[in-house]
Motif scaffolding. Structure first.
Motif, PDB file in Angstrom:
ATOM      1  N   GLN A  37       0.721  -1.157   0.024  1.00 18.58           N
ATOM      2  CA  GLN A  37      -0.022   0.080   0.137  1.00 18.58           C
ATOM      3  C   GLN A  37       0.836   1.332   0.053  1.00 18.58           C
ATOM      4  O   GLN A  37       0.344   2.415  -0.419  1.00 18.58           O
ATOM      5  N   LEU A  38       2.218   1.142   0.398  1.00 20.64           N
ATOM      6  CA  LEU A  38       3.001   2.310   0.431  1.00 20.64           C
ATOM      7  C   LEU A  38       3.684   2.106  -0.735  1.00 20.64           C
ATOM      8  O   LEU A  38       4.371   3.348  -1.505  1.00 20.64           O
ATOM      9  N   VAL A  39       4.340   0.764  -1.181  1.00 20.39           N
ATOM     10  CA  VAL A  39       5.182   0.753  -2.403  1.00 20.39           C
ATOM     11  C   VAL A  39       4.317   1.409  -3.803  1.00 20.39           C
ATOM     12  O   VAL A  39       4.874   2.213  -4.547  1.00 20.39           O
ATOM     13  N   GLU A  40       3.104   1.324  -3.571  1.00 20.42           N
ATOM     14  CA  GLU A  40       2.382   1.809  -4.864  1.00 20.42           C
ATOM     15  C   GLU A  40       2.307   3.333  -5.001  1.00 20.42           C
ATOM     16  O   GLU A  40       2.121   3.837  -5.844  1.00 20.42           O
ATOM     17  N   ARG A  41       2.480   3.964  -4.017  1.00 22.32           N
ATOM     18  CA  ARG A  41       2.732   5.382  -3.894  1.00 22.32           C
ATOM     19  C   ARG A  41       3.749   6.152  -4.303  1.00 22.32           C
ATOM     20  O   ARG A  41       4.035   7.158  -4.606  1.00 22.32           O
ATOM     21  N   GLY A  42       4.728   4.994  -4.748  1.00 29.04           N
ATOM     22  CA  GLY A  42       6.010   5.606  -5.340  1.00 29.04           C
ATOM     23  C   GLY A  42       6.936   6.024  -4.601  1.00 29.04           C
ATOM     24  O   GLY A  42       8.091   6.805  -4.915  1.00 29.04           O
ATOM     25  N   LEU A  43       6.785   5.677  -3.005  1.00 27.97           N
ATOM     26  CA  LEU A  43       7.730   6.212  -2.192  1.00 27.97           C
ATOM     27  C   LEU A  43       8.866   5.168  -2.063  1.00 27.97           C
ATOM     28  O   LEU A  43       8.859   4.047  -1.937  1.00 27.97           O
ATOM     29  N   LYS A  44      10.251   5.829  -2.259  1.00 32.25           N
ATOM     30  CA  LYS A  44      11.366   4.980  -1.863  1.00 32.25           C
ATOM     31  C   LYS A  44      11.595   4.782  -0.649  1.00 32.25           C
ATOM     32  O   LYS A  44      11.939   5.641   0.231  1.00 32.25           O
TER      33      LYS A  44
END
Length: 328
Positions: free
Chosen positions: A135-142
């Motif tokens: 759910q956080l990887v999908e937001r493009g956050l490294k």
């Protein structure tokens, strides 16, 4: 809604509490080893509930450590980001050569798909929050550079996130399923914003964190070298010994104590590893930079509460770890 699980050692005979606690930690957190610093007296309580896909656990216990080895991390079926937010006591999160020291009013985050170790050196009351990593990887956050970081909690969006996690846990019993799911989605979004802010923050504090990372990376590369000293580190990093101490001052730690702790942890891992069963304790200790057997035995006992031989024997007698890991 009510908590999905409640576990307490109050109903367990004192002699059985350590083993029962280890089993609960393994089962609830999906393949997580734990030890009690060699203590023989222990009590602990866990109450877990869920807000949509977010799992929240209140944990109260005597001092203890938890460890997720690379093998267990690889065996995990589901990926989580995990947050520890103390109400009482403190915790040290170590992952990827980084370390975050967190106390009440703050929170730190780490990734269950990698190996890590959490030290709780005193009695604690923690809120543990598990968020599905996708759910956080999908937001493009490294995410990788942000793991094992002290995110905050004193002010700004990190404080809003902390207060939301705490209040959600406390109010979940009176929420509907729909409201609980929405609260979980809100927690994920607030954590994302907190990490986004941490990633973009340029300050003296983050510069100090980067320097601390350089120190730890150098120590990790040279941990087996018995000549590893503050003088050598300062020369290699082109800084003063005072600067080295200043880098660790925010965590109430010292570089020398950090080196000692990492060496002891490495020895503990080897002593409990069956593949090293034929090696002598002295051989293991000297392989990790110790050069005096009596000194090693003394500091090992201070750190674990057991002699190296007693620790190895206790690990040998423990049941084999489960091969099936269910979640995080």
């Amino acid at each position: 809604m009510t908590p999905s699980s409640v576990m307490s050692t109050d109903t367990v005979a004192p002699r059985d509490r350590a083993a029962i606690w280890r089993d609960w930690v393994w089962t609830h957190f999906g393949g997580l080893e734990s030890d009690l610093y060699g203590d023989t007296v222990f009590d602990g309580h866990m109450a877990a509930t869920q807000a949509g896909s977010v799992v929240l656990t209140k944990l109260e216990a005597n001092r203890h450590r938890v460890l997720r080895s690379p093998r267990l991390a690889r065996a995990s079926e589901r990926s989580y980001l995990k947050i520890v937010a103390p109400w009482r006591g403190s915790a040290t999160v170590e992952q990827q050569g980084r370390q975050a020291w967190v106390r009440p009013g703050g929170w730190a985050i780490y990734d269950t798909t990698g190996s890590y170790e959490i030290d709780n050196p005193e009695r604690v009351e923690h809120l543990i929050v598990m968020l599905p990593k996708e759910q956080l990887v999908e937001r493009g956050l490294k995410l990788e550079p942000l793991m094992a970081r002290h995110v905050g909690g004193v002010s700004g969006i990190a404080r809003v996130a902390l207060e939301t996690m705490r209040s959600t846990y406390q109010e979940l019993p009176s929420m509907s399923e729909t409201a609980a799911r929405g609260a979980g989605e809100l927690i994920v979004e607030l954590v994302r914003l907190s990490l986004q802010e941490l990633a973009g923050r340029e300050s003296a504090a983050t510069q100090l964190e980067a320097f601390r990372d350089r120190i730890r990376e150098h120590i990790a590369r040279h941990l087996r070298d018995p000549s590893l000293t503050l003088d050598h580190i300062a020369q290699a990093l082109n800084c003063s010994k005072r600067h080295l101490h200043n880098a660790f001052s925010a965590e109430d730690d010292t570089p020398a104590h950090y080196i000692l702790r990492r060496r002891l942890q490495a020895c503990m891992h080897d002593l409990q590893n069956p593949t090293h069963a034929q090696r002598t304790i002295t051989d293991i200790a000297f392989a990790w930079g110790f050069n005096n057997g009596a000194h090693f035995s003394r500091v090992f006992r201070e750190h674990t509460g057991q002699t190296p031989s007693d620790f190895r024997e206790a690990m040998r007698r423990r049941p084999l770890a489960r091969e099936t890991v269910r979640s995080a």
